[in-house]
Design a protein around this motif. Structure first.
Motif, mmCIF file in Angstrom:
data_model
loop_
_atom_site.group_PDB
_atom_site.id
_atom_site.type_symbol
_atom_site.label_atom_id
_atom_site.label_comp_id
_atom_site.label_asym_id
_atom_site.label_seq_id
_atom_site.Cartn_x
_atom_site.Cartn_y
_atom_site.Cartn_z
ATOM 1 N N THR B 118 46.701 10.603 41.586
ATOM 2 C CA THR B 118 46.162 10.709 42.934
ATOM 3 C C THR B 118 47.284 11.219 43.835
ATOM 4 N N VAL B 119 47.102 12.398 44.374
ATOM 5 C CA VAL B 119 48.137 13.044 45.181
ATOM 6 C C VAL B 119 47.691 13.033 46.632
ATOM 7 N N GLU B 120 48.495 12.432 47.480
ATOM 8 C CA GLU B 120 48.101 12.270 48.878
ATOM 9 C C GLU B 120 49.183 12.859 49.771
ATOM 10 N N GLY B 121 48.762 13.701 50.694
ATOM 11 C CA GLY B 121 49.699 14.327 51.620
ATOM 12 C C GLY B 121 48.922 15.269 52.513
ATOM 13 N N SER B 122 49.613 16.190 53.199
ATOM 14 C CA SER B 122 48.873 17.193 53.950
ATOM 15 C C SER B 122 48.183 18.115 52.944
ATOM 16 N N PHE B 123 47.091 18.749 53.373
ATOM 17 C CA PHE B 123 46.420 19.707 52.492
ATOM 18 C C PHE B 123 47.426 20.736 51.990
ATOM 19 N N ALA B 124 48.274 21.206 52.894
ATOM 20 C CA ALA B 124 49.232 22.259 52.552
ATOM 21 C C ALA B 124 50.165 21.830 51.435
ATOM 22 N N GLU B 125 50.735 20.652 51.570
ATOM 23 C CA GLU B 125 51.745 20.265 50.578
ATOM 24 C C GLU B 125 51.135 19.851 49.256
ATOM 25 N N ALA B 126 49.877 19.416 49.290
ATOM 26 C CA ALA B 126 49.254 18.942 48.056
ATOM 27 C C ALA B 126 48.524 20.052 47.304
ATOM 28 N N VAL B 127 47.940 20.999 48.038
ATOM 29 C CA VAL B 127 47.099 22.001 47.354
ATOM 30 C C VAL B 127 47.925 22.884 46.430
ATOM 31 N N ILE B 128 49.191 23.134 46.810
ATOM 32 C CA ILE B 128 49.974 24.083 46.012
ATOM 33 C C ILE B 128 50.577 23.474 44.743
ATOM 34 N N LEU B 129 50.386 22.176 44.547
ATOM 35 C CA LEU B 129 50.864 21.555 43.306
ATOM 36 C C LEU B 129 49.831 21.589 42.188
ATOM 37 N N GLU B 130 48.634 22.094 42.484
ATOM 38 C CA GLU B 130 47.533 22.018 41.523
ATOM 39 C C GLU B 130 47.900 22.547 40.129
ATOM 40 N N THR B 131 48.347 23.784 40.089
ATOM 41 C CA THR B 131 48.480 24.430 38.780
ATOM 42 C C THR B 131 49.553 23.778 37.929
ATOM 43 N N VAL B 132 50.718 23.550 38.513
ATOM 44 C CA VAL B 132 51.800 23.033 37.662
ATOM 45 C C VAL B 132 51.490 21.617 37.167
ATOM 46 N N ILE B 133 50.842 20.818 38.011
ATOM 47 C CA ILE B 133 50.457 19.468 37.571
ATOM 48 C C ILE B 133 49.444 19.542 36.433
ATOM 49 N N LEU B 134 48.426 20.375 36.600
ATOM 50 C CA LEU B 134 47.409 20.474 35.549
ATOM 51 C C LEU B 134 47.981 21.067 34.262
ATOM 52 N N SER B 135 48.830 22.082 34.378
ATOM 53 C CA SER B 135 49.428 22.688 33.175
ATOM 54 C C SER B 135 50.101 21.615 32.336
ATOM 55 N N ILE B 136 50.919 20.818 32.989
ATOM 56 C CA ILE B 136 51.697 19.812 32.266
ATOM 57 C C ILE B 136 50.782 18.751 31.669
ATOM 58 N N LEU B 137 49.915 18.174 32.492
ATOM 59 C CA LEU B 137 49.092 17.066 31.993
ATOM 60 C C LEU B 137 48.082 17.536 30.948
ATOM 61 N N ASN B 138 47.490 18.698 31.157
ATOM 62 C CA ASN B 138 46.492 19.168 30.195
ATOM 63 C C ASN B 138 47.113 19.454 28.834
ATOM 64 N N TYR B 139 48.281 20.056 28.827
ATOM 65 C CA TYR B 139 48.895 20.363 27.524
ATOM 66 C C TYR B 139 49.456 19.097 26.872
#
Lengths: 438, 438
Positions: B118-139
């Protein structure tokens, strides 16, 4: 060579299985380390049902071989863990590859037994490159093979790579690169643009709509920022209402809409009709959502202008790796002297053919590829013009570096020169038989 | 924060889909960028037939979030390519995540709908972490899930990770890490040892036998170098002869033999009998060769002392990625204020449930897990002791870093607390049902 001059992050030297260094140590002691050796990368079979393989990653292999230098920190770690002895550490500290590498050029197609890469040098210098070479070629080629089927299925419509979130974060960059070699138009992955100059593209996510108070506010914000040529995501709430709102906000100059869920064939027809009725006849329709080569082919008759492919691309569409191996096929009795073919020959499979191979793609009278001829010894004169391997490294110096565009164009040519059945998606045998002349 | 102080190789900032930065730009202009937002990582389903998921990669996510800083070279490239405008570039130059992250701790098991991060912050700071977080956790989680099935099937016998050659070279390092979390004993990948302290191990390849003049020479060279406790590879030529030679050269103190081809059950029995007849009763038998969890289970009754697993581990044993998504589930009207649940609700699937979730693993009277309860709002008092999420990042500071051993021990505990049918290899439903309390 000063080991400390290599930046740790750039060094590929520990992307290596431990047994390579322990074999090196034992071979240094027995003297076999200095025997001139030939290792070959090949695959015994294509993934079940696939009609051709696509070699990708060669350019990355050349970088990896150049950067195969041990840093002081790495050597200290090997010493502290007693991975290898002092003599071996001294060898590694000075290591750079000084041999020759020939191989299929990047983007080429291949078949069972094709000698994809031939690494020649001392046993010591060649044996320790096994893992990093196989890692790169096995992954990149798996992606390129899947990508090639997708671009063939898409015909003239562009296919966009957007699978980063479904792959290891660095594998994703290699996947974007391999997909580009196999004809993808662009990638969503910024690192792939930064590192390899691949065109990058992107639209918006559902989160962008949801963070605004209304879909209309979100569309207006995106158009204010990106212009009317942008691509609006229209399936957050009600598709029909979203398309109407999109054209109201952007006008008929709206670049594209993206549909990311539902029955894409049905929805593409509906949205096309609606866009046309609204006068947005030039607005394109981009579809995404778990597409693979079969889904792309099934959408051929739908009014779709481009495909975004994620999961199935970065996982090789059911075949996430290749079965390439790195095998000693010949060695001399010393640093020079005649090469003797060698091969595993135990019962129970995994046998291989000894000797340094050449490969030629023999064309028929119409110039269509007719067979993959793989042999040892003298190349028959009629096949000499059709040899596939090119020099990549000479005496340790990379000579085979080329722009990625060159590999991309080569793949398009090589695929086009295969028999027509190559791009059938149904399962079948390799489209070329491998003829052995040994 | 000086952008130039970030080393390019360590920066994770461009492991990002382009649309995240263009959404950021549009949101900065519309003002939505500053809205307090909650993003959630979850998966709608497990891979078909799998009974539980295994979360891995959390530690790598924490590193990636810390290293999500843009270098000057990256910013220059974004500017030159007109990826985003000046205002956005200024935002990125100063970027560091200042919000909070909670999540399932690494090694935990999970089920459909579990709020994994669960990532909580401003939309700006949280939205740009999407890909790298998913890449790591999914693999990493795909690998851990496969690894967990393999270690469960192996029981007390050690399983060694040796798949580097079948995966992208950096993905291989993450795979070794994830496998270790899920109970693997060691890896062949030296970089995984160097970076994460995972035990490394290795034997020898067929090339080592072939580069010598005879198998006997090769065995002697290996024993001279590595000692009698080493593992000799015995299937290059004739297995029976090789085992005899191995014991002749090493004596009964020979550590182990490795069989890498053929019918492993049959051969293991034969080799065991032969070793015992030769007096080498303590010499262990290691088997490798395209093993997966089913092959491991089938070898349970064979006299095997350890398994080496490659391809099927690094490709997730048929499931090379997970279907985790990163969704905006709530946002405020400004930087503060009450959070409003949001969710996609178009027809055609991919809908989700709005609101910040908690999760509790409710035990039955015997302490065995009985249900995965996922809810929004107030946590019922009886579930409060069983909440699964832990704090990982507070106001931008990582608070959830832990030794890899901790995650490994957690996984063993979490799996052991599941109903017994969790480790059945046959296809089935998730072993815990997800109960929604929303």
């Amino acid at each position: 060579m000063d080991a400390t001059s290599v930046p740790a992050a750039g060094s590929t030297a520990l992307l290596t299985d431990r047994y390579e260094l322990t074999m090196l140590q034992a071979a240094l002691r027995s003297g076999a380390a200095h025997r001139r050796s030939v290792f070959e990368v090949f695959t015994r079979r294509l993934p079940a049902g696939r009609r051709y393989g696509v070699l990708a990653g060669t350019g990355r292999v050349l970088d990896a071989v150049e950067n195969f230098r041990f840093t002081s920190a790495q050597l200290d770690w090997l010493a502290a863990g007693q991975v290898v002895d002092e003599e071996t550490l001294r060898f590694l500290a000075d290591y750079r590859f000084t041999g020759d590498i020939h191989g299929y050029p990047e983007g080429e197609v291949y078949f069972p037994g094709s000698p994809l890469l031939t690494v020649e040098g001392s046993f010591a210098e060649a044996v320790i490159l096994e893992t990093v070479i196989l890692s790169i070629l096995n992954y990149d080629s798996a992606i390129a093979a899947a990508a090639s089927r997708m671009t063939a299925a898409a015909g003239d419509r562009p296919v966009i790579e957007m699978g980063a979130r479904r792959a290891h974060e660095r594998a994703a960059v290699a996947a974007a690169r391999a997909a580009y070699v196999a004809g993808f138009a662009a990638t969503s992955d910024l690192e792939a643009g930064f590192t390899y100059g691949i065109p990058t593209t992107g639209t918006a996510a559902h989160a962008f709509t949801l963070v605004h108070d209304s879909e209309r506010d979100a569309f207006r914000a995106q158009i204010d920022s990106m212009g009317r040529g942008t691509t609006l995501l229209v399936d957050t709430f009600d598709l029909r209402e979203a398309v109407r709102t999109a054209v109201e906000v952007a006008g008929a100059e709206l670049g594209a809409v993206r549909i990311d869920s539902g029955d894409l064939t049905l929805l593409a027809h509906r949205v096309r009709r609606q866009l046309d009725e609204l006068g947005a006849t030039d607005t394109r329709i981009i579809v995404t959502s778990d597409l693979d080569e079969y889904a792309i082919a099934a959408l051929a008759a739908a009014p779709v202008d481009g495909y975004g492919v994620g999961t199935s691309l970065v996982t090789g569409s059911g075949q996430p790796t290749c079965a390439m191996v790195y095998k000693l096929v010949a060695r001399a009795a010393g640093p020079d002297g005649p090469l003797v073919p060698v091969a595993k020959r135990a019962a129970g499979g995994k046998t291989s053919i000894g000797g340094r191979k050449w490969a030629a793609r023999r064309p028929d009278a119409d110039g269509v590829a007719d067979a993959e001829v793989v042999g040892t010894g003298q190349v028959p004169a009629d096949l000499a013009p059709h040899l596939v391997q090119v020099p990549l490294v000479k005496a340790g110096e990379v000579v085979g570096r080329e722009p990625l565009e060159t590999a991309r164009e080569r793949h398009a040519r090589a695929r086009a020169a295969l028999p027509l059945s190559a791009t059938q998606l149904s399962k079948g045998d390799p489209v070329l038989a491998t003829e052995l002349q040994v």
